[in-house]
Design a protein around this motif. Structure first.
Motif, PDB file in Angstrom:
ATOM      1  N   ARG A   1       0.816  -1.212   0.000  1.00  0.00           N
ATOM      2  CA  ARG A   1       0.000   0.000   0.000  1.00  0.00           C
ATOM      3  C   ARG A   1       0.851   1.265   0.000  1.00  0.00           C
ATOM      4  NH1 ARG A   1      -3.261  -3.189   3.360  1.00  0.00           N
ATOM      5  NH2 ARG A   1      -2.487  -2.208   5.265  1.00  0.00           N
ATOM      6  N   THR A   2       2.140   1.126   0.243  1.00  0.00           N
ATOM      7  CA  THR A   2       3.027   2.291   0.211  1.00  0.00           C
ATOM      8  C   THR A   2       3.660   2.492  -1.169  1.00  0.00           C
ATOM      9  OG1 THR A   2       5.010   1.044   0.879  1.00  0.00           O
ATOM     10  CG2 THR A   2       3.592   1.888   2.637  1.00  0.00           C
ATOM     11  N   LEU A   3       3.367   1.584  -2.109  1.00  0.00           N
ATOM     12  CA  LEU A   3       4.003   1.663  -3.422  1.00  0.00           C
ATOM     13  C   LEU A   3       3.374   2.752  -4.278  1.00  0.00           C
ATOM     14  CD1 LEU A   3       4.297  -2.112  -4.438  1.00  0.00           C
ATOM     15  CD2 LEU A   3       6.106  -0.623  -3.548  1.00  0.00           C
ATOM     16  N   PRO A   4       4.185   3.464  -5.061  1.00  0.00           N
ATOM     17  CA  PRO A   4       3.617   4.341  -6.086  1.00  0.00           C
ATOM     18  C   PRO A   4       2.812   3.514  -7.079  1.00  0.00           C
ATOM     19  CG  PRO A   4       5.984   4.737  -5.790  1.00  0.00           C
ATOM     20  CD  PRO A   4       5.657   3.490  -5.031  1.00  0.00           C
ATOM     21  N   SER A   5       1.831   4.134  -7.709  1.00  0.00           N
ATOM     22  CA  SER A   5       0.955   3.399  -8.621  1.00  0.00           C
ATOM     23  C   SER A   5       1.736   2.760  -9.764  1.00  0.00           C
ATOM     24  CB  SER A   5      -0.127   4.333  -9.175  1.00  0.00           C
ATOM     25  OG  SER A   5       0.465   5.440  -9.840  1.00  0.00           O
ATOM     26  N   ARG A   6       2.777   3.409 -10.229  1.00  0.00           N
ATOM     27  CA  ARG A   6       3.574   2.852 -11.324  1.00  0.00           C
ATOM     28  C   ARG A   6       4.266   1.568 -10.877  1.00  0.00           C
ATOM     29  NH1 ARG A   6       8.794   5.589 -14.465  1.00  0.00           N
ATOM     30  NH2 ARG A   6       9.057   3.874 -15.979  1.00  0.00           N
ATOM     31  N   GLU A   7       4.782   1.549  -9.671  1.00  0.00           N
ATOM     32  CA  GLU A   7       5.473   0.372  -9.148  1.00  0.00           C
ATOM     33  C   GLU A   7       4.507  -0.794  -8.963  1.00  0.00           C
ATOM     34  OE1 GLU A   7       8.722  -1.541  -8.555  1.00  0.00           O
ATOM     35  OE2 GLU A   7       9.023   0.623  -8.318  1.00  0.00           O
TER      36      GLU A   7
ATOM     37  N   ILE B   1      -5.641 -15.221 -14.827  1.00  0.00           N
ATOM     38  CA  ILE B   1      -5.884 -14.162 -15.821  1.00  0.00           C
ATOM     39  C   ILE B   1      -7.300 -13.617 -15.654  1.00  0.00           C
ATOM     40  CG2 ILE B   1      -6.020 -13.602 -18.269  1.00  0.00           C
ATOM     41  CD1 ILE B   1      -4.052 -15.871 -18.807  1.00  0.00           C
ATOM     42  N   LEU B   2      -8.259 -14.518 -15.526  1.00  0.00           N
ATOM     43  CA  LEU B   2      -9.655 -14.108 -15.374  1.00  0.00           C
ATOM     44  C   LEU B   2      -9.842 -13.292 -14.098  1.00  0.00           C
ATOM     45  CD1 LEU B   2     -12.543 -14.290 -16.463  1.00  0.00           C
ATOM     46  CD2 LEU B   2     -12.815 -16.412 -15.154  1.00  0.00           C
ATOM     47  N   TYR B   3      -9.169 -13.680 -13.006  1.00  0.00           N
ATOM     48  CA  TYR B   3      -9.283 -12.924 -11.754  1.00  0.00           C
ATOM     49  C   TYR B   3      -8.753 -11.499 -11.950  1.00  0.00           C
ATOM     50  CZ  TYR B   3      -8.972 -11.598  -6.864  1.00  0.00           C
ATOM     51  OH  TYR B   3      -9.127 -10.938  -5.673  1.00  0.00           O
ATOM     52  N   ILE B   4      -7.638 -11.368 -12.634  1.00  0.00           N
ATOM     53  CA  ILE B   4      -7.075 -10.032 -12.865  1.00  0.00           C
ATOM     54  C   ILE B   4      -8.023  -9.196 -13.718  1.00  0.00           C
ATOM     55  CG2 ILE B   4      -5.158  -8.758 -13.900  1.00  0.00           C
ATOM     56  CD1 ILE B   4      -3.379 -11.194 -13.249  1.00  0.00           C
ATOM     57  N   GLU B   5      -8.590  -9.797 -14.754  1.00  0.00           N
ATOM     58  CA  GLU B   5      -9.529  -9.066 -15.607  1.00  0.00           C
ATOM     59  C   GLU B   5     -10.713  -8.538 -14.797  1.00  0.00           C
ATOM     60  OE1 GLU B   5      -9.136 -11.181 -19.992  1.00  0.00           O
ATOM     61  OE2 GLU B   5     -10.257 -12.235 -18.405  1.00  0.00           O
ATOM     62  N   ARG B   6     -11.227  -9.364 -13.896  1.00  0.00           N
ATOM     63  CA  ARG B   6     -12.425  -8.993 -13.146  1.00  0.00           C
ATOM     64  C   ARG B   6     -12.128  -8.093 -11.953  1.00  0.00           C
ATOM     65  NH1 ARG B   6     -15.614 -14.866 -12.959  1.00  0.00           N
ATOM     66  NH2 ARG B   6     -16.307 -14.838 -15.144  1.00  0.00           N
ATOM     67  N   ASN B   7     -10.905  -8.094 -11.473  1.00  0.00           N
ATOM     68  CA  ASN B   7     -10.576  -7.361 -10.235  1.00  0.00           C
ATOM     69  C   ASN B   7      -9.432  -6.377 -10.431  1.00  0.00           C
ATOM     70  OD1 ASN B   7     -12.201  -8.956  -7.964  1.00  0.00           O
ATOM     71  ND2 ASN B   7     -11.352 -10.461  -9.387  1.00  0.00           N
ATOM     72  N   LEU B   8      -9.229  -5.927 -11.664  1.00  0.00           N
ATOM     73  CA  LEU B   8      -8.082  -5.075 -11.957  1.00  0.00           C
ATOM     74  C   LEU B   8      -8.078  -3.803 -11.122  1.00  0.00           C
ATOM     75  CD1 LEU B   8      -5.556  -4.540 -13.607  1.00  0.00           C
ATOM     76  CD2 LEU B   8      -7.007  -3.569 -15.410  1.00  0.00           C
ATOM     77  N   GLN B   9      -9.207  -3.127 -11.040  1.00  0.00           N
ATOM     78  CA  GLN B   9      -9.237  -1.876 -10.282  1.00  0.00           C
ATOM     79  C   GLN B   9      -9.003  -2.099  -8.796  1.00  0.00           C
ATOM     80  OE1 GLN B   9      -9.042   1.149 -11.576  1.00  0.00           O
ATOM     81  NE2 GLN B   9      -8.933  -0.024 -13.492  1.00  0.00           N
ATOM     82  N   ALA B  10      -9.528  -3.184  -8.256  1.00  0.00           N
ATOM     83  CA  ALA B  10      -9.294  -3.490  -6.842  1.00  0.00           C
ATOM     84  C   ALA B  10      -7.820  -3.737  -6.580  1.00  0.00           C
ATOM     85  CB  ALA B  10     -10.114  -4.712  -6.434  1.00  0.00           C
ATOM     86  N   ILE B  11      -7.149  -4.430  -7.495  1.00  0.00           N
ATOM     87  CA  ILE B  11      -5.713  -4.692  -7.332  1.00  0.00           C
ATOM     88  C   ILE B  11      -4.934  -3.391  -7.393  1.00  0.00           C
ATOM     89  CG2 ILE B  11      -3.710  -5.848  -8.330  1.00  0.00           C
ATOM     90  CD1 ILE B  11      -5.709  -7.944  -9.482  1.00  0.00           C
ATOM     91  N   LEU B  12      -5.216  -2.581  -8.413  1.00  0.00           N
ATOM     92  CA  LEU B  12      -4.479  -1.325  -8.582  1.00  0.00           C
ATOM     93  C   LEU B  12      -4.817  -0.312  -7.502  1.00  0.00           C
ATOM     94  CD1 LEU B  12      -4.675  -0.947 -12.472  1.00  0.00           C
ATOM     95  CD2 LEU B  12      -2.728  -1.737 -11.093  1.00  0.00           C
ATOM     96  N   SER B  13      -5.945  -0.501  -6.816  1.00  0.00           N
ATOM     97  CA  SER B  13      -6.297   0.350  -5.676  1.00  0.00           C
ATOM     98  C   SER B  13      -5.754  -0.204  -4.369  1.00  0.00           C
ATOM     99  CB  SER B  13      -7.823   0.492  -5.582  1.00  0.00           C
ATOM    100  OG  SER B  13      -8.351   1.072  -6.755  1.00  0.00           O
TER     101      SER B  13
END
Length: 468
Positions: A274-280, A300-312
């Protein structure tokens, strides 16, 4: 299961804790067989604390490392990070993590050099408890960089000092360009100043550069000492911290100097992400995606469906992808530690990715970003060879672009990329070994790549992608 207690121990894959009555019967039977357990009898109570102190594998004769004599039952504290106690006990590391919920565990299984990968929230604050259970009884020499240590150093220090007292810290620069001989010498000097010897150990706190360099220092200092990885980036947690590949870069290429030196443990605290910059964070996600691409369409399917949650930086989403990618990496390494064949699939996207990094002086791209470009190149080249159907190729390319906007290839010389690729470890005997996809979730290693054909493709790929 029928038979004596000793027979159950010989034939069981599951570690067991003997009751007091059964311990007494067990000793009587072993003594009647002429086995010297007199010195170990007083120590059998340690089995109640360390249920997997005794490794048991089906179809294997008990030896000195098991129940063959008293020496095998001594408490495993004579060497930091000694892992023989857990060899062959699938539940051993889960028992170590017991009481540290919600820590989850996977394992790299390499016989006597097996080690756990712990994944969970708040591991850093409870680090010493896990390390003590793993047999570490003295303070490590910590290797980190100032940026990471400013974020996580206080938590690490409090945890280590509670169990071991003060731990010396060696700082190196932040970034791929500091993964070099000068930084390695700095770590060696720090180890010497700390009075390190063959009973010492190293703790790497940071991303892939810190882990790779600290691991290589541990592999080569006084011919090898243990080390523990505490990765603080997504990329390190799912890739570089696991598998024992350690090394440094030369200006001619990435990881040209290195060794295989397995860590004693990997402890991945999701909270550090959670301390990482978004680019990292996005860069690390490309390595997660790579794991799915070569082994798990479900990921792959999990990432497709939860991409915003991961990047958040959702804790549950991050824990899921870190654990799944770690399991994939651990399974591949367990099957082929020295990269004789199968482990090469982990290099998907890295043939071109490493060359892009080297051609740009390790300054333009984060490692995961270079791998993303490398994966897109591999998709395109694979399509030319008749691999991976168009629908699957477009699905993967769309997901790569959804993660983040990548640094451009504009201004990069195809010739410099080709020269860097020619110095890569995957270039052998004038031929390229390249990992390509017959379908999503599966990978194959191709040794029949025509260099002239790849050179032509690479030039067109770089030139046509420069405006993306």
């Amino acid at each position: 299961m029928r038979g004596s207690v000793a027979a159950r121990y010989r034939n069981s894959l599951r570690p067991r804790v003997l009751s007091r009555r059964h311990r007494r019967r067990f000793l009587q039977r072993r003594l009647s067989a002429g086995v010297d357990l007199r010195g170990a009898a007083s120590r059998l109570s340690s089995l109640s604390l360390w249920p997997c102190l005794v490794p048991c594998q089906s179809g294997r004769q008990l030896s000195e490392g098991d129940l063959g004599n008293g020496a095998a039952l001594q408490h495993r504290g004579t060497e930091p990070g000694n892992r023989n106690w857990a060899s062959g006990c699938p539940g051993a590391y889960r028992r170590v993590a017991a009481g540290f919920a919600p820590v989850k565990t996977t394992e790299v299984r390499l016989g006597s050099r097996s080690y756990p990968v712990f994944v969970g929230e708040g591991i850093l604050a409870r680090l010493s408890g896990l390390l003590t259970r793993l047999g570490f009884s003295s303070a490590p020499v910590v290797v980190s960089n100032p940026r990471v240590f400013k974020l996580h150093g206080d938590s690490l220090r409090r945890s280590l000092e509670a169990a071991y007292g003060p731990a010396p810290v060696v700082f190196i620069g932040d970034g791929e360009r500091f993964k070099n001989i000068a930084s390695l010498q700095k770590v060696y000097q720090g180890l010497i100043r700390a009075g390190a010897d063959r009973r010492s150990w190293v703790l790497a706190l940071g991303g892939g550069v810190v882990g790779d360099l600290a691991g290589f220092a541990a592999a080569t200092f006084v011919r090898g000492i243990p080390y523990v990885n505490v990765p603080t980036t997504l990329l390190a947690q799912v890739d570089s911290a696991i598998g024992g590949k350690v090394g440094i870069n030369l200006k001619q290429g990435k990881n040209l100097i290195g060794a295989f030196h397995q860590p004693s443990a990997v402890l991945s605290d999701i909270g550090t992400l959670r301390t990482l910059p978004s680019r990292e964070l996005a860069s690390g996600l490309y390595e997660v995606l790579k794991c799915g691409v070569i082994r798990s369409e479900k990921l792959i399917l999990y990432i497709e469906r939860n991409l915003q949650a991961i990047l958040s930086a959702s804790p549950s989403a991050l824990e899921h992808v870190v654990l799944e990618a770690s399991r994939i990496k651990a399974a591949v390494v367990s099957s082929d530690e020295m990269e004789a064949k199968q482990r090469m699939i982990l290099n998907y996207g890295h043939t071109v990715g490493h060359a892009l990094e080297a051609a740009t002086g390790y300054r333009r791209f984060k490692h995961g970003e270079a791998v993303a470009w490398g994966m897109m190149a591999a998709v395109g080249f694979g399509r030319e060879l008749g691999l991976l159907e168009e629908k699957s190729a477009q699905r993967l390319l769309r997901l790569i672009h959804r993660v983040t906007k990548l640094p451009t290839l504009r201004g990069i010389s195809p010739g410099r990329v080709w020269n860097a690729l020619g110095r890569d470890k995957k270039f052998a005997g004038g031929r390229i070994r390249m990992v390509l996809l017959p379908r999503l979730g599966a990978a194959e290693i191709r040794n029949d790549i025509d260099p002239a054909n790849l050179k032509r493709f690479l030039k067109n790929f770089i030139e046509s992608s420069s405006n993306i």
